[in-house]
Structure formats: C-alpha cells, structure tokens
Design a protein around this motif. Structure first.
Motif, PDB file in Angstrom:
ATOM      1  N   MET A 294      -6.377  13.188  -1.044  1.00 53.14           N
ATOM      2  CA  MET A 294      -7.365  12.076  -1.390  1.00 53.14           C
ATOM      3  C   MET A 294      -6.086  10.680  -1.633  1.00 53.14           C
ATOM      4  O   MET A 294      -6.249  10.046  -1.390  1.00 53.14           O
ATOM      5  CB  MET A 294      -7.932  12.402  -2.557  1.00 53.14           C
ATOM      6  N   ALA A 295      -5.155  11.602  -2.712  1.00 56.39           N
ATOM      7  CA  ALA A 295      -4.373  10.182  -3.185  1.00 56.39           C
ATOM      8  C   ALA A 295      -3.624   9.577  -1.889  1.00 56.39           C
ATOM      9  O   ALA A 295      -3.754   8.380  -2.309  1.00 56.39           O
ATOM     10  CB  ALA A 295      -3.482  10.711  -4.159  1.00 56.39           C
TER      11      ALA A 295
ATOM     12  N   LEU B 204      -7.718   7.810 -10.377  1.00 58.95           N
ATOM     13  CA  LEU B 204      -6.494   7.198 -10.321  1.00 58.95           C
ATOM     14  C   LEU B 204      -6.174   5.440  -9.908  1.00 58.95           C
ATOM     15  O   LEU B 204      -5.395   5.557 -10.373  1.00 58.95           O
ATOM     16  CB  LEU B 204      -6.153   7.580  -8.163  1.00 58.95           C
TER      17      LEU B 204
ATOM     18  N   ILE C  12     -10.547  10.371  -7.023  1.00 55.77           N
ATOM     19  CA  ILE C  12     -10.033   8.655  -6.796  1.00 55.77           C
ATOM     20  C   ILE C  12      -9.774   7.790  -8.042  1.00 55.77           C
ATOM     21  O   ILE C  12      -9.421   6.823  -8.083  1.00 55.77           O
ATOM     22  CB  ILE C  12     -10.518   8.672  -5.319  1.00 55.77           C
TER      23      ILE C  12
ATOM     24  N   ARG D 250      -4.711   9.361   0.683  1.00 57.97           N
ATOM     25  CA  ARG D 250      -5.724   8.488   1.760  1.00 57.97           C
ATOM     26  C   ARG D 250      -6.896   7.100   0.952  1.00 57.97           C
ATOM     27  O   ARG D 250      -6.609   6.145   1.481  1.00 57.97           O
ATOM     28  CB  ARG D 250      -7.036   9.481   2.181  1.00 57.97           C
ATOM     29  N   SER D 251      -6.741   7.927  -0.861  1.00 57.63           N
ATOM     30  CA  SER D 251      -7.546   6.321  -1.198  1.00 57.63           C
ATOM     31  C   SER D 251      -6.323   5.154  -0.745  1.00 57.63           C
ATOM     32  O   SER D 251      -7.177   4.010  -0.975  1.00 57.63           O
ATOM     33  CB  SER D 251      -8.099   6.583  -2.381  1.00 57.63           C
ATOM     34  N   THR D 252      -4.951   5.464  -0.910  1.00 58.71           N
ATOM     35  CA  THR D 252      -3.801   4.108  -1.682  1.00 58.71           C
ATOM     36  C   THR D 252      -3.524   3.131   0.149  1.00 58.71           C
ATOM     37  O   THR D 252      -3.659   2.132   0.095  1.00 58.71           O
ATOM     38  CB  THR D 252      -3.061   4.772  -1.712  1.00 58.71           C
TER      39      THR D 252
ATOM     40  N   LEU E 212      -3.593   4.261 -12.308  1.00 59.11           N
ATOM     41  CA  LEU E 212      -2.851   2.360 -11.695  1.00 59.11           C
ATOM     42  C   LEU E 212      -3.385   1.618 -11.881  1.00 59.11           C
ATOM     43  O   LEU E 212      -2.833   0.591 -11.383  1.00 59.11           O
ATOM     44  CB  LEU E 212      -2.954   3.049  -9.736  1.00 59.11           C
TER      45      LEU E 212
ATOM     46  N   ALA F 168       0.792   6.865  -6.918  1.00 59.38           N
ATOM     47  CA  ALA F 168      -0.486   7.303  -6.860  1.00 59.38           C
ATOM     48  C   ALA F 168      -0.005   9.222  -6.669  1.00 59.38           C
ATOM     49  O   ALA F 168       0.277  10.150  -7.922  1.00 59.38           O
ATOM     50  CB  ALA F 168      -1.180   7.185  -5.904  1.00 59.38           C
TER      51      ALA F 168
ATOM     52  N   LYS G 238      -5.613  -0.227 -10.605  1.00 64.33           N
ATOM     53  CA  LYS G 238      -6.038  -0.573  -9.061  1.00 64.33           C
ATOM     54  C   LYS G 238      -7.926  -0.703  -9.613  1.00 64.33           C
ATOM     55  O   LYS G 238      -8.080   0.370  -9.308  1.00 64.33           O
ATOM     56  CB  LYS G 238      -5.829   0.019  -8.168  1.00 64.33           C
TER      57      LYS G 238
ATOM     58  N   GLU H 258       0.558  -0.996  -0.239  1.00 61.90           N
ATOM     59  CA  GLU H 258      -0.312   0.492  -0.159  1.00 61.90           C
ATOM     60  C   GLU H 258       0.887   0.781   0.009  1.00 61.90           C
ATOM     61  O   GLU H 258       0.384   2.212  -0.553  1.00 61.90           O
ATOM     62  CB  GLU H 258      -0.812  -0.216   1.077  1.00 61.90           C
TER      63      GLU H 258
ATOM     64  N   VAL I  87      -5.525   4.276   3.278  1.00 65.62           N
ATOM     65  CA  VAL I  87      -6.944   4.276   4.223  1.00 65.62           C
ATOM     66  C   VAL I  87      -7.475   3.118   3.985  1.00 65.62           C
ATOM     67  O   VAL I  87      -8.568   3.734   2.612  1.00 65.62           O
ATOM     68  CB  VAL I  87      -7.296   5.445   4.816  1.00 65.62           C
ATOM     69  N   LYS I  88      -8.046   1.842   4.284  1.00 62.83           N
ATOM     70  CA  LYS I  88      -8.774   1.281   3.611  1.00 62.83           C
ATOM     71  C   LYS I  88     -10.191   1.015   4.690  1.00 62.83           C
ATOM     72  O   LYS I  88     -10.728  -0.294   4.702  1.00 62.83           O
ATOM     73  CB  LYS I  88      -8.465  -0.408   3.696  1.00 62.83           C
TER      74      LYS I  88
ATOM     75  N   CYS J 164      -6.766  -3.095  -3.604  1.00 67.52           N
ATOM     76  CA  CYS J 164      -7.881  -2.242  -3.909  1.00 67.52           C
ATOM     77  C   CYS J 164      -7.338  -0.610  -3.810  1.00 67.52           C
ATOM     78  O   CYS J 164      -6.981  -0.584  -2.328  1.00 67.52           O
ATOM     79  CB  CYS J 164      -9.286  -2.041  -3.333  1.00 67.52           C
ATOM     80  N   LEU J 165      -8.012   0.601  -4.284  1.00 62.90           N
ATOM     81  CA  LEU J 165      -7.559   2.218  -4.129  1.00 62.90           C
ATOM     82  C   LEU J 165      -9.460   2.328  -3.360  1.00 62.90           C
ATOM     83  O   LEU J 165     -10.355   0.877  -3.128  1.00 62.90           O
ATOM     84  CB  LEU J 165      -7.839   2.978  -4.506  1.00 62.90           C
ATOM     85  N   TYR J 166      -9.108   3.358  -1.806  1.00 62.24           N
ATOM     86  CA  TYR J 166     -11.018   2.929  -0.856  1.00 62.24           C
ATOM     87  C   TYR J 166     -11.371   4.414  -1.006  1.00 62.24           C
ATOM     88  O   TYR J 166     -10.214   5.513  -1.110  1.00 62.24           O
ATOM     89  CB  TYR J 166     -10.269   2.936   0.301  1.00 62.24           C
TER      90      TYR J 166
ATOM     91  N   ASP K 255       1.451   1.640  -3.578  1.00 66.55           N
ATOM     92  CA  ASP K 255       0.721   2.324  -4.084  1.00 66.55           C
ATOM     93  C   ASP K 255       1.140   3.336  -3.921  1.00 66.55           C
ATOM     94  O   ASP K 255       0.527   4.627  -5.283  1.00 66.55           O
ATOM     95  CB  ASP K 255      -0.831   1.908  -4.016  1.00 66.55           C
TER      96      ASP K 255
ATOM     97  N   LYS L  85      -8.547  -6.122   0.668  1.00 63.15           N
ATOM     98  CA  LYS L  85      -8.716  -4.303   1.184  1.00 63.15           C
ATOM     99  C   LYS L  85      -7.205  -3.583   0.295  1.00 63.15           C
ATOM    100  O   LYS L  85      -7.281  -2.306  -0.286  1.00 63.15           O
ATOM    101  CB  LYS L  85      -8.524  -3.934   1.921  1.00 63.15           C
ATOM    102  N   ARG L  86      -6.261  -4.142   0.570  1.00 66.55           N
ATOM    103  CA  ARG L  86      -4.495  -4.240  -0.256  1.00 66.55           C
ATOM    104  C   ARG L  86      -4.687  -3.856  -1.500  1.00 66.55           C
ATOM    105  O   ARG L  86      -3.743  -3.064  -2.107  1.00 66.55           O
ATOM    106  CB  ARG L  86      -3.638  -4.893   0.291  1.00 66.55           C
TER     107      ARG L  86
END
Lengths: 457, 319
Positions: free
Chosen positions: A44-45, B33, B30, A47-49, B37, A30, B39, A23, A51-52, B206-208, A26, B203-204
């Motif tokens: 945002m970049a 992104l 997002i 956070r989205s990569t 990527l 990003a 993803k 992550e 924090v899940k 994916c993007l969230y 990633d 989760k790993r």
C-alpha cells in the motif's frame, strides 16, 4: 532492498506508468516510516506514493509480486512416499518399459523437486527468454519452457504409465492417487516456471534504457509513420493535449471581458448605492459542440486515431462530442469512449473495423448520418470531417454536404493529402471543398494539433 | 507538531470507526501515511463511495475543524483564497475622512501629500480588510485543521496549477502582504470523480487512494452501523440486491449513500421483507435514470437472476 525498489520503479516506468523522481523519493520516505515487515502495508505504501492513476493500478499489481513475491512457489510432494514396496516395484518396472521421452519427465516429477536455478537458466537460454522485454509474452514463454521439459506431454505419459500399471494389477484407487500426485507436481513446476519467467521479464523491463525523445516524429507525414512511431505518438498525445488545454483555457478566460452586462452590474453594485464600482461583463464564450466524422480506412487510420485521441483527451474543453467513423458505412463510435481510456476505445473501434479491402464510401455514409443522427447537429455545432475525400467513384452526395453546411455552425475538413492531388483520380475533394468553411491540409501531428487549436476557438 | 495522536494505522482505523466510518486497512494505512509524510491525499473512486465522508470522519476523529472548498468550473482565487473587502475599505475611507484631512493638513504640494498618504497605505491593505476564503483560512488557522478540496476535477486546469503552491509548501503569496506560511500544516484531502485527467504536477504532490465499491460484507457492516433499525436479514437481502445491481450495465450504478437512503426508506415503510411491491415502489431511490429503472424493474418482475452483463465500466472491476 533499496536496489530492488529502484528496479521495480524502473520496471513500472518502462511499462508505461509515469513515476517522477519526487514520487520515488516519497516511496522511500513512506517505506522508512512503515517498515517492510508487513507485505500488505508495504504494498500500500508503495502504491499510494507511486501510482496516481487508477488505470495504472493493474500494472502495479501485476509487477509487484514479481519483484517482492514470496519467491517460494509451491513445492510438490514426493509421489513415492505413500507406496508399499510392492507398488514401488511395479512403478519402477512400468517406468522401465515406458518410452525414453516420457520417462525423463516422470522421473523428474516423481520426487516433487523444484527446478534448480541452473536448470531454469538453461531453459531460459534454450527458449530465448533473455530477449523478451514485454509482459504480454509471459504466458507464451512459460508455455515454451514447459514444452521444452516435456510438461505438455504429461497426459500422454500418465496414460501410458497407468495402462502399464493396470496391466500389472495395481489397484484403481492407488492409480488415481499416483496420477493426482504427478499432476500436482506438474502444476507446481509450471507455477515455478511462470514465476521465473515473470521475474526475468520484469527484470529485463527494468533494464531497458529510457526512450529518447523523438521530436522529428511530429513532423513525419501520417503515411510514413510506422507502428513504432505510433507508439511514441500515442504516449505523447496526453502531453500535447495538456498543452492545448492550457492555451484554450487561458484564451477562454481572457476572452471573458466581453460586452458590459448592465443587469448584473446593477445587481452587484446595489451595496455601493448603485455607484457602479464593480463592472460586470457578459461571459459569452461557449464551449464548442462537435460532430466528428473520421475515415478509418487503412490510408487514413493513423490520422483519424490521433484526431480522436486528441479530441477525447480534451473533453473538458468541449461541451459535447459526437464521434462517427466510416469506411463503407457510418458508425456512431462515441459509446466506445465511455469508461475506457481513449487508447483502448480507439483500439476497439479498429478491431471492430479491421483493415483490409474496403470500398470507402463517404456518400452513403453521409446518408446514414443524415437519416439516423441528424439531430446531433445544430447551429452551435461544428462539423468536422477527417478524410481524404476519395470515394472510389461512388456518388459523393454533395447535396448532403450542402445540407449539413447550412445547418452547422461551420464545416471543417481536415485532409492529409497534398492539395495538388485533390480532384485527381477518385478524389472528390474539390467538389466537397465549395461547402467547407475551412479546409485544412494536415500532413503530420503538428499540423493536426494546430488544426484542433484553431477549431476549438 | 501537527501530526495527530495516532501511533499506528490500526489506532486511526478505530478512531474512524468511532466516527461511524468503516475504513479498510488500505484507507487507514494510506491516510496515516499521508499525515506522517505531510502530504495531501488525493482520493478517487466512483461517486458515492464515501470520499467526502472520509474527510469528515477524519476531522471528527482528530477533533479538528473541517474547512471545505467545493470546486466548480470557474472557481478562481478570489473565491478560494482571499478577496479584499472593497466595500469595507470604502466605508473606512469615508469615516476616516476627517482623520485623513488632519494627516494631510499643512501640506502644500501634491507629491508631498501622496508621500504622506503612502505611509498610511498599510492600514488599507492589512488583515483587517482581507476576506479569508477557505484556503487562506486553512493556512492561517490557529489550530490544525482538515482541509477538504472537494471534486477538484470540476475546477479549471489553471486553478489546479494555482493550488500547487498551497499543496507543496503550504504557503500562499499575496502581492500586498507577502508570503503567508501555514501556522500548522493542515491535513489536506482532495477528492476527484475523474471527470477529467488531473495534471501530473498535482498528482505528484499527493498520495493516491482509490476507493472501490465495497464488498458485500463491508457494505453490510456500513448499513448495520448507520441504519441499526433495519433487521439483519432484510439488510443482507437489500445489500445483496444492490451488489447485484452494481454488476449490471447501468448508466449510474447505485452508490453506498443510495444504499443507505434505501435502507432508511425500508425502515420508514416498515418493510419486513423485500417483496415485489416494496421493490417496485422503492427502487427509484437506488436508480436515478428512467432507463435503468425500467430495466431493473423488468428484470425483477421476471424474477430472473440479474445477468452479469458485460459492463461498460469507468472503474476497473477488481484489483
């Protein structure tokens, strides 16, 4: 910049957010793609990569400005610039007459300058900020630093100053202006201090060494667990639960090959002119329904907490759980779990029922249950008691246990106390034992996991 | 090669807007992104905030086919990935019986016959008899597609594990055929209502993206866009009421889709204002639990401002 991001990620990890190597890679991809010009996009970049989990979003949002903040706390204004020479004279005289301890503070606030890095470092040294590595101490440390430059005495000092100025005949309006300016500068300073403490603590969080795995904690008996061990275990409940879940799900799946289901087989083989090519079997595995009753008196607390945590993390393998907690009386605690993480819920239950001297009374607790919640129990339900069966010589109400046993599918008792102590002193365990379908001795977390594995099958 | 034509998140956002989807900066960034990527994108949020709609909008904006896999408990590979079409295989064996006999003619021993038959085995385990399910279809599609895996949290843990290969390498292993790799990497959107924790491994990869209930202005914009017949004043009143209801501790807070349904109902009823009568009769469109409904009715009847009760909330209040 990269160094900063690495530090940020390590601070996230140390604050309990799970970030894997993949992550963080990633995140760098990003950022290479999106650039760092726009702070919002950058956030945002990241956070989205990284924090899940939506529970972790607040942690991220708290830490982010500490690592990638503007670093520019508001600058105060110079108090003196709006004053006429006469008024300046007055102010200087008034300050002269003030007590020394107030004068230092007001002198500092007059120009509206920020604290220099050295001053901040000194203050930090003075208050022991370098030893703090938890964000929850941030406000406290800020306050202590403010105190040590005397910011907390501002109101007093201002009052004294204004009194003097009043006596010298300064206009009311001007006085108020001065006061407001001083206060604004004070706010700017405290904001700067807050930012500084936040950044420092965040840096110290990021520098903590990762915790070593402690396998031995699983084997440690509940009564010997320290609060620190519990922290480790709480974090690990999720991992244990996923282990259990896989095992349960597999077992359930394999168990599908039950009895032949003729109706379904005929239906499915219509297209083969009723030649039974595809056989259909009855899926008789029902997910268990549970009623759990946990003793949360001081001696049983850790055991009950871990039990509840495990069960609620495993909710998808259970059709329905009704959780109750008791010390002297029964309380229905399932509602606490809706909308919270398990840990928050358990914490709240424990806050509502603080430790202290309590008269543990399972008998009357059971009575409350049978009176108020007996409808939660049916022939499909497994009834679980987590407790040591010590009743403080109150009526054990064996009759109620018998009644529950007759109604429930099975009654399981988990007792952390060693079997040779059962029946000694105020323990009613042996009397209860006759109505238990299964009585398990759970000394530690491994035992507890094994017990849950067994009762969910 | 599979990246789409939008150069910036803003362009993507405008394209989504043309599909009648109002995306916030966050959503557009997002999503952009995730495509850049390669993803998958994991979208979480309360029910009815437009998670599925987002996938549809992106499919529309990029003019790709949307392949949807609805997850449920007990979903397995044969329903998600592929299945051999046994009936067809059987039929072919019947019809080709003569041909088979011809092939096997002049053979005396059993093992020789088996060998000969084995040479023809590929005929029966070929693409011809492979029934493509959504995942395989997305992988094998000639054109780039959008793959929507809806409500992944409803599927079993082991199905999730099975998805990992598809999501990280965009390939599928079928024992009889070998490994099939994607011709075009699909744009994958997974949605979850968070009824259970997803595995870390998933989760790993994916993007969230977490979609929260919209703000008043955002929701108003959505209502104005989707239900243009509703007058501006009424729309604002309606959205304000919904926003207030959401702050209360209901068993199920009204979602955007319910707001839209309600707005449409108001149009149909020719309502000109939100008077008590209209409210009492249409409130059941917003609230689907009898208890919630009664409480809301009582509060509206008393015409007291709905109190901000402490809310037991699955989702963080604000971020």
């Amino acid at each position: 910049m990269e160094q900063r991001i690495v530090q940020f990620i390590s601070a996230l990890r140390n604050s309990g957010v799970r970030v894997s190597l993949a992550e963080s890679e990633d995140a760098f991809h990003a950022i290479r793609l999106m650039g760092v010009q726009d702070r919002d996009v950058f956030q945002m970049a990241l956070r989205s990569t990284l924090v899940k989990d939506f529970h972790a979003i607040p942690v991220f949002d708290e830490l982010f400005p500490l690592f990638f903040g503007h670093n520019q706390p508001p600058v105060g204004e110079n108090v003196l610039q709006n004053l006429t020479p006469d008024e300046l004279e007055m102010l200087a005289q008034a300050l002269e007459q003030l007590a020394q301890r107030w004068r230092n503070l007001l002198d500092r606030l007059m120009e509206g300058d920020q604290l220099t890095d050295e001053e901040l470092a000194q203050l930090a040294m003075l208050t022991g900020l370098q030893n703090i590595d938890q964000m929850r101490y941030r406000e406290w440390m800020s306050r202590r630093m403010e105190q040590s430059i005397g910011l907390s005495k501002l109101d007093e000092a201002l009052e004294a100053l204004l009194e003097l100025l009043e006596a010298m005949g300064m206009e009311m309006e001007k006085q108020q202006e001065l006061k407001a300016a001083f206060q604004a500068n004070a706010r700017a300073l405290s904001e700067q201090i807050r930012q500084y403490t936040g950044e420092q603590i965040a840096r110290q969080i990021s520098e903590q060494p990762p915790e070593a795995a402690q396998n031995e904690v699983y084997q440690r008996p509940f009564h010997a667990l320290s609060e620190k061990d519990m922290e480790v275990l709480r974090k690990d409940v999720k991992r244990l639960a996923s282990l259990l879940r896989t095992r349960l799900a597999l077992r359930r799946k394999r168990a599908k090959n039950g009895r032949l289901d003729p109706k379904s087989t005929i239906r499915h083989n219509l297209r083969h002119q009723n030649v039974p090519i595809v056989l259909k079997f009855r899926d008789r595995q029902l997910k268990p329904r549970l009623v759990v009753i946990c003793d949360i008196s001081t001696s049983m607390r850790y055991c009950s907490e871990l039990m509840l945590s495990l069960l609620y993390t495993l909710q998808d393998q259970i059709s329905k759980t009704f959780a109750f907690a008791f010390i002297h009386d029964m309380e229905f605690v399932s509602p606490y779990f809706s909308g919270r993480t398990v840990q928050e819920a358990v914490r709240e239950i424990l806050v509502k029922n603080p430790s202290g001297y309590y008269n543990t009374d399972l008998g009357s607790s059971l009575e409350t249950y049978v009176k108020g919640y007996f409808d939660t129990l049916d022939s499909r339900t497994t009834f679980i008691v987590v407790g040591d069966g010590r009743n403080n010589y109150n009526d054990p109400r064996i009759d109620l246990v018998e009644k529950i046993n007759r109604r429930a599918r099975q009654l399981i008792w988990l007792n952390p106390e060693a079997p040779h102590l059962w029946g000694s002193g105020d323990s009613d365990m042996l009397k209860y034992a006759q109505w238990c379908d299964l009585l398990l001795h759970v000394r530690n977390l491994s035992d507890l996991t094994a017990a849950i594995d067994r009762l969910l099958t | 090669m599979t990246q789409f034509m939008f150069q910036t998140p803003q362009a993507l956002r405008e394209a989504l807007g043309k599909q009648q989807y109002i995306a916030s900066d966050e959503i557009a960034t997002i999503l952009f992104l995730s495509n850049q990527l390669d993803k998958p994108l994991l979208v979480e949020g309360p029910a009815g905030v437009g998670k599925t709609e987002l996938a549809k909008a992106i499919a529309g904006a990029t003019q790709r086919e949307l392949i949807r896999l609805q997850c449920y408990e007990g979903l397995d590979e044969t329903k998600a990935l592929y299945e051999w079409e046994y009936a067809k295989q059987l039929l072919y064996t019947q019809l080709l019986r003569d041909k088979l006999q011809e092939t096997l003619s002049g053979i005396t021993t059993l093992s020789e016959a088996a060998d000969r038959l084995a040479q023809e085995e590929d005929v029966f385990f070929s693409d011809r008899f492979l029934l493509q399910r959504p995942l395989l279809r997305a992988i094998l599609s000639e054109k780039p597609v959008v793959l929507l895996i809806d409500e992944i949290d409803r599927s079993d843990a082991e199905f999730e594990a099975f998805l990992l290969e598809v999501l990280s390498d965009f390939q599928i292993s079928i024992p009889e055929l070998g490994t099939l790799s994607a011709r075009h990497i699909p744009l994958v959107v997974l949605t979850s209502n968070n009824t259970r924790e997803l595995s870390e491994a998933l989760k790993r990869r994916c993007l969230y993206l977490f979609i929260q209930y919209p703000t008043l202005e955002q929701e108003l914009a959505v209502v104005r866009l989707k239900v243009p017949e509703l007058s501006a004043d009424l729309a604002r009143q309606a959205v304000e009421l919904v926003q207030r209801l959401r702050k209360m501790d209901f068993r199920k807070a009204p979602s955007i889709s319910e707001t839209l349904d309600w707005a449409k109902a108001l149009v149909k009823l020719n309502a000109s204002m939100l008077d008590e009568n209209t409210l009492q009769t249409t409130l059941s469109i917003l609230l689907k639990h009898e208890n919630d409904l009664q409480r809301a009715r009582k509060l509206i009847k008393q015409d007291q401002p709905l109190r901000d009760e402490r809310r037991i909330n699955r989702w963080p209040e604000d971020r």
